[in-house]
Design a protein around this motif. Structure first.
Motif, PDB file in Angstrom:
ATOM      1  N   ASN A 158       0.875  -1.183   0.000  1.00 20.51           N
ATOM      2  CA  ASN A 158       0.000   0.000   0.000  1.00 20.51           C
ATOM      3  C   ASN A 158       0.912   1.232   0.000  1.00 20.51           C
ATOM      4  O   ASN A 158       1.529   1.541   1.015  1.00 20.51           O
ATOM      5  N   GLN A 160       0.282   4.233   0.107  1.00 22.55           N
ATOM      6  CA  GLN A 160      -0.213   5.349   0.920  1.00 22.55           C
ATOM      7  C   GLN A 160      -0.050   5.096   2.412  1.00 22.55           C
ATOM      8  O   GLN A 160      -0.299   5.995   3.213  1.00 22.55           O
ATOM      9  N   ARG A 192      -6.167   1.582  -4.374  1.00 18.45           N
ATOM     10  CA  ARG A 192      -7.238   2.198  -3.584  1.00 18.45           C
ATOM     11  C   ARG A 192      -7.625   1.258  -2.453  1.00 18.45           C
ATOM     12  O   ARG A 192      -7.196   0.097  -2.443  1.00 18.45           O
ATOM     13  N   GLN A 193      -8.455   1.770  -1.568  1.00 17.39           N
ATOM     14  CA  GLN A 193      -8.959   0.932  -0.484  1.00 17.39           C
ATOM     15  C   GLN A 193      -9.791  -0.207  -1.106  1.00 17.39           C
ATOM     16  O   GLN A 193     -10.487   0.008  -2.102  1.00 17.39           O
ATOM     17  N   ASN A 194      -9.692  -1.375  -0.520  1.00 16.57           N
ATOM     18  CA  ASN A 194     -10.405  -2.592  -0.947  1.00 16.57           C
ATOM     19  C   ASN A 194      -9.899  -3.235  -2.231  1.00 16.57           C
ATOM     20  O   ASN A 194     -10.437  -4.237  -2.680  1.00 16.57           O
ATOM     21  N   SER A 215       2.453  -2.906   4.589  1.00 12.62           N
ATOM     22  CA  SER A 215       1.568  -1.778   4.863  1.00 12.62           C
ATOM     23  C   SER A 215       1.371  -1.742   6.371  1.00 12.62           C
ATOM     24  O   SER A 215       2.202  -2.283   7.116  1.00 12.62           O
ATOM     25  N   LEU A 219      -4.227  -3.345   5.664  1.00 11.48           N
ATOM     26  CA  LEU A 219      -4.187  -4.095   4.402  1.00 11.48           C
ATOM     27  C   LEU A 219      -4.341  -5.602   4.659  1.00 11.48           C
ATOM     28  O   LEU A 219      -4.969  -6.307   3.863  1.00 11.48           O
ATOM     29  N   GLU A 222      -7.940  -6.378   5.000  1.00  8.80           N
ATOM     30  CA  GLU A 222      -8.581  -6.539   3.680  1.00  8.80           C
ATOM     31  C   GLU A 222      -8.353  -7.952   3.132  1.00  8.80           C
ATOM     32  O   GLU A 222      -9.275  -8.595   2.637  1.00  8.80           O
ATOM     33  N   ARG A 321      -0.881  11.267  10.455  1.00  8.43           N
ATOM     34  CA  ARG A 321      -0.261  10.165   9.739  1.00  8.43           C
ATOM     35  C   ARG A 321       1.186  10.458   9.324  1.00  8.43           C
ATOM     36  O   ARG A 321       2.039   9.575   9.321  1.00  8.43           O
ATOM     37  N   ARG A 327       1.932   8.764  15.616  1.00  9.98           N
ATOM     38  CA  ARG A 327       0.613   9.389  15.537  1.00  9.98           C
ATOM     39  C   ARG A 327      -0.268   8.987  16.722  1.00  9.98           C
ATOM     40  O   ARG A 327      -1.079   9.766  17.187  1.00  9.98           O
ATOM     41  N   GLU A 532      -9.696  -0.316  11.761  1.00 14.70           N
ATOM     42  CA  GLU A 532     -10.573   0.215  10.712  1.00 14.70           C
ATOM     43  C   GLU A 532     -11.948   0.501  11.314  1.00 14.70           C
ATOM     44  O   GLU A 532     -12.457  -0.301  12.104  1.00 14.70           O
TER      45      GLU A 532
HETATM   46  P1  ADP Z   1      -1.659   2.529   8.173  1.00 19.59           P
HETATM   47  O1  ADP Z   1      -1.097   1.714   9.282  1.00 19.59           O
HETATM   48  O2  ADP Z   1      -0.677   3.567   7.758  1.00 19.59           O
HETATM   49  O3  ADP Z   1      -3.002   3.048   8.515  1.00 19.59           O
HETATM   50  P2  ADP Z   1      -2.975   0.526   6.587  1.00 19.59           P
HETATM   51  O4  ADP Z   1      -2.395  -0.675   5.954  1.00 19.59           O
HETATM   52  O5  ADP Z   1      -3.752   0.294   7.823  1.00 19.59           O
HETATM   53  O6  ADP Z   1      -1.808   1.548   6.911  1.00 19.59           O
HETATM   54  O7  ADP Z   1      -3.827   1.256   5.491  1.00 19.59           O
HETATM   55  C1  ADP Z   1      -4.678   2.325   5.764  1.00 19.59           C
HETATM   56  C2  ADP Z   1      -5.895   2.238   4.878  1.00 19.59           C
HETATM   57  O8  ADP Z   1      -5.566   2.401   3.519  1.00 19.59           O
HETATM   58  C3  ADP Z   1      -6.608   0.905   4.963  1.00 19.59           C
HETATM   59  O9  ADP Z   1      -7.971   1.159   5.155  1.00 19.59           O
HETATM   60  C4  ADP Z   1      -6.371   0.278   3.603  1.00 19.59           C
HETATM   61  O10 ADP Z   1      -7.451  -0.534   3.249  1.00 19.59           O
HETATM   62  C5  ADP Z   1      -6.317   1.492   2.708  1.00 19.59           C
HETATM   63  N1  ADP Z   1      -5.612   1.338   1.428  1.00 19.59           N
HETATM   64  C6  ADP Z   1      -4.985   0.271   0.914  1.00 19.59           C
HETATM   65  N2  ADP Z   1      -4.399   0.576  -0.271  1.00 19.59           N
HETATM   66  C7  ADP Z   1      -4.668   1.882  -0.509  1.00 19.59           C
HETATM   67  C8  ADP Z   1      -4.321   2.791  -1.561  1.00 19.59           C
HETATM   68  N3  ADP Z   1      -3.581   2.407  -2.588  1.00 19.59           N
HETATM   69  N4  ADP Z   1      -4.744   4.057  -1.444  1.00 19.59           N
HETATM   70  C9  ADP Z   1      -5.462   4.461  -0.382  1.00 19.59           C
HETATM   71  N5  ADP Z   1      -5.811   3.658   0.640  1.00 19.59           N
HETATM   72  C10 ADP Z   1      -5.426   2.380   0.587  1.00 19.59           C
END
Ligand code: ADP
Ligand code: MG
Length: 553
Positions: A158, A160, A192-194, A215, A219, A222, A321, A327, A532
């Motif tokens: 991921n 992001q 993206r998410q999901n 990630s 992730l 998911e 973040r 954080r 989440e």
């Molecule tokens: P963090 O620990 O930084 O929060 P996570 O793995 O928990 O990292 O991801 C945060 C959120 O981003 C999750 O809800 C995930 O489903 C979602 N996510 C996964 N891939 C992407 C993406 N490419 N862009 C945006 N959000 C994403």
């Protein structure tokens, strides 16, 4: 220590030298080295008259891989073998230890024939690989399996997550480590998410030996839910999963590092440790928890279910973040300043009262014991309609001995069974009261409720020190209203070392359960599953022991 004694310590009857060679290093062909391979170690010593060269002993337990190769230069008949180790070493200017990379690469040029040199190098590489795989098995023993080799790994990143550095971290650490371990991986960058959830739901799983995410915990959440949404969920959820910390909430990564027995590590040190465990490829079982909400489909969770303070901090800290794992510290301080009380009802099935493994249940019977706080005499019930519990209450109080009787409040499971994934045997539908052998918490005002199934809530929060991957236990914590800000802060500070339970805080309750139900009464609020946000409202959960498999230590 003189050389002989050192040698005697390392090379014994039970640990004899099984392969010996004399080679030069790749970068200096003038100095020769004596290289000995035992069942446990690779021992390297420089040939020199005086002073005697320092002996380097590398444990094969720390070795992730070894490969043989030749360089393109056709005029040079030499072949090489390189072994990759990640031993624990003292950190620079600190008391802890962390895994640090050591590469040992030798040049073999005894013969004129390049093929013969390569054959010899391959013999060494194979011997090192085989012995390091054996070492691990001998040391770790039970209930683990090993990833098959060659391993075909799907690596979902991921970009992001966290500070947005997961891809950079992959390039700087993980790609090289996986290559060293001979793990073939396909990198998939989520868009993206999901995206990951949909991918694994549709994937041809016969093409993959492991699904790994880089990630935060989100992730993996998911991936697990995607697998359990499949019609072949039973087989799909046995696919070995892996996690590399690249996010800001890296709780499962911190947990598997903790279970490996190593001293605490954060950030890139945690990443290298988890990368090492991934390369070693030992697979263990991991509990999953099924989560029921009032109108959403059932979910699966591997880490935590939170309400109140912890859930609020998790979500509110999203805006910090950019500071990465810190954080949560910032979020905690902000939330403490505006501390709230959360109203609701909580009930649970303690591990001591879960007799689902005993014979009784097989006959549709349950065993109940009238102890002082009888499981069948709830002081209050979660439901406004308590007729069902009263029946229980009365019948059990009429006889104070151990009773075996037909369950009155047998959960009607038709609705639960029709959902994908394993059936839940401990829960009654949310519209009905909790089963009679549950404990109903007296208090209805809380600061937080936190159910944890692994040790860490964040990289630096050791919430459940005695949790393990597949103990089938939900560690339920709640903090009752009335706690002062200072006391709550003290709890979180103590949690960094897992010492919060030893603070004897009167407001903190910890209990081990198999299932729980929460009915929030405050009209607004936040519930999180593995960090989440999920639907706010009544929620209940049940543990499924060892349902999934995780590559861990
Ligand atoms: P963090 O620990 O930084 O929060 P996570 O793995 O928990 O990292 O991801 C945060 C959120 O981003 C999750 O809800 C995930 O489903 C979602 N996510 C996964 N891939 C992407 C993406 N490419 N862009 C945006 N959000 C994403
Ligand atoms: Mg997250």
């Amino acid at each position: 220590m003189d050389q002989r004694t050192a040698e005697a310590d390392l090379i014994t009857d039970s640990n004899p030298v099984t392969l010996h060679g004399e080679f030069t290093l790749t970068n200096n062909q003038k100095v020769r080295y004596s290289v000995n391979l035992t069942e446990k170690d690779l021992i390297v010593q420089r040939f020199a008259s005086a002073p005697i060269g320092r002996k380097v002993v590398l444990s094969l337990r720390d070795c992730v891989g070894c490969r043989a190769y030749r360089e393109d230069d056709n005029a040079d008949p030499a072949a090489y073998f390189a072994a990759y180790f990640y031993p624990l070493k003292r950190r620079w200017m600190s008391s802890g230890v962390s895994r640090q990379r050591v590469e040992q690469c030798f040049r073999l040029a005894a013969l004129q024939d390049p093929c013969a040199n390569l054959e010899e190098a391959e013999k060494w590489a194979r011997a090192v690989r085989e012995r390091s795989a054996r070492q691990q098995h001998l040391g770790d023993g039970v209930l683990q399996s090993k990833l098959s080799r060659p391993c075909r790994m799907m690596l979902l990143v991921n970009p992001q997550s966290g500070k947005g550095q997961a891809l950079t971290l992959y390039n700087s650490h993980i790609q090289r480590m996986l290559n060293e371990a001979g793990i073939i991986h396909t990198l998939i960058i989520t868009e993206r998410q999901n995206h990951a959830r949909e991918l694994v739901r549709e994937a041809d799983l016969s093409q993959w030996d492991a699904l790994v995410i880089m990630s935060g915990d989100g992730l993996l959440y998911e991936v697990i839910n995607g697998l359990l949404e499949r019609s072949d969920w039973e087989e799909a959820i046995r696919t070995p999963l892996g996690i590399l910390p690249g996010g800001s909430g890296n709780a499962l990564a911190a947990s598997i590092h903790y279970y490996s027995g190593a001293s605490p590590a954060f950030g890139e040190e945690l990443l290298v440790s988890c990368g090492f465990l991934l390369c070693k490829g030992l697979v263990s079982q991991m509990d999953l928890i099924s989560i029921h909400l009032s109108s959403s489909p059932r979910l699966f969770s591997f880490l935590s279910l939170a309400w109140g303070f912890v859930a609020d901090v998790d979500i509110e800290s999203e805006k910090y973040r950019h500071v990465g794992a810190a954080r949560f510290t910032v979020g905690t301080l902000v939330r403490l300043a505006s501390l709230r009380i959360y109203k609701g009802k909580l009930a649970y099935l303690p591990i001591s009262k879960d007799h689902s493994n005993k014979e009784g249940l097989q006959n549709g019977m349950t065993v109940c014991c009238n102890s002082q706080r009888s499981s069948l005499s709830p002081v209050s019930t979660l439901s406004k309609d308590s007729s069902c519990h009263n029946t229980f209450h009365n019948s059990c109080h009429s006889n104070n001995s151990l009773k075996v009787r037909r369950t009155v409040s047998t959960p009607s499971r038709s609705a639960i069974k029709s959902l994908p994934g394993p059936a839940d045997s401990l829960l009654s539908p949310l519209s009905e009261p909790v089963p009679g052998n549950w404990v109903v918490v007296q208090e209805e005002e809380f600061v937080l409720m936190l159910a944890m199934y692994q040790s860490h809530l964040a990289e630096d929060l050791l919430a459940a020190p005695d949790a393990s991957l597949d103990d089938g236990v939900i560690h339920l914590f709640y903090v009752k209203a009335g706690i002062s800000r200072t006391a709550l802060l003290r709890l979180f500070l103590a949690m960094e070392k897992g010492a919060h339970l030893a603070t004897n805080c009167q407001h903190l309750v910890h209990t081990k359960v198999r299932a729980l139900r929460l009915e929030p009464h405050s009209p607004k609020g936040m519930i999180t599953v593995d960090g989440e946000v999920v639907e706010y409202g009544p929620v209940q959960a049940e543990v499924h022991k060892g349902l999934s498999r995780l590559i861990s230590g």
